[in-house]
Design an enzyme around this catalytic site. Structure first.
Site, short mmCIF file in Angstrom:
data_model
loop_
_atom_site.label_atom_id
_atom_site.label_comp_id
_atom_site.label_asym_id
_atom_site.label_seq_id
_atom_site.Cartn_x
_atom_site.Cartn_y
_atom_site.Cartn_z
N GLY A 77 7.39 -0.70 1.51
CA GLY A 77 8.64 -0.60 2.27
C GLY A 77 9.22 -1.96 2.62
O GLY A 77 10.42 -2.19 2.51
N CYS A 78 8.35 -2.87 3.03
CA CYS A 78 8.81 -4.20 3.43
C CYS A 78 9.32 -4.99 2.22
O CYS A 78 10.29 -5.75 2.33
CB CYS A 78 7.69 -4.96 4.14
SG CYS A 78 7.19 -4.13 5.67
#
Length: 156
Positions: free
Chosen positions: A47-48
């Site tokens: 996600g990051c």
């Protein structure tokens, strides 16, 4: 250790944090310019990575309208440097290992993770105006599609 949540109209807490190369970066340096400050849990996680790459892809358009971007996580500068090189990130990544800035922005505290309540980084984004006042405060954002939604909200 949970910080108070900030809202539009609040003064953005000042900070100076080391970047991926260990150089100090101060929010005050960006006075006179709008800046997006976003907090993310950990470099090199799916996600990051998606969020950082989306911001990198958007940098030319954001820069055209005078917006800078700063990404902040608890990761050490060495890990941020690896993340920057691996993903070609073109904006400063800052290290907040003691979570003092995360806490000041209300971006560290209780959150749900796989159905359990844990203490951790709350993925959050702030748009700060040229005088250092928060224009937008967004908490618990989803990484996928976040940058595109933010761009639409900002008209970029």
């Amino acid at each position: 250790m949970t910080g108070e949540r900030l809202a539009a109209g609040d003064q953005a807490p000042d900070f100076t944090l080391p970047d991926a190369d260990g150089n100090p970066v101060a929010l005050a340096t960006y006075r006179g310019q709008r800046v997006i400050v976003y907090f993310y849990p950990a470099a090199m996680t799916p996600g990051c990575t998606k969020q950082a790459c989306d911001f990198t892809e958007s940098m030319p358009d954001l820069a055209k309208v005078g917006l800078a971007v700063l990404g902040i996580s608890p990761d050490a500068p060495a890990k941020l440097a690896k993340f920057r090189e691996k993903e070609g990130i073109t904006f400063p990544l800052l290290s907040d290992p003691d979570k003092s800035v995360l806490t000041a922005y209300g971006a560290y505290g209780e959150k749900m993770n796989y159905g359990k309540t844990i203490m951790g980084v709350i993925r959050s984004t702030f748009v700060i105006d040229a005088e250092g006042t928060i224009e937008k405060a967004q908490y618990a954002v989803k990484a996928a599609g976040h940058v595109e939604r933010l761009r639409k909200e900002l008209g970029v």
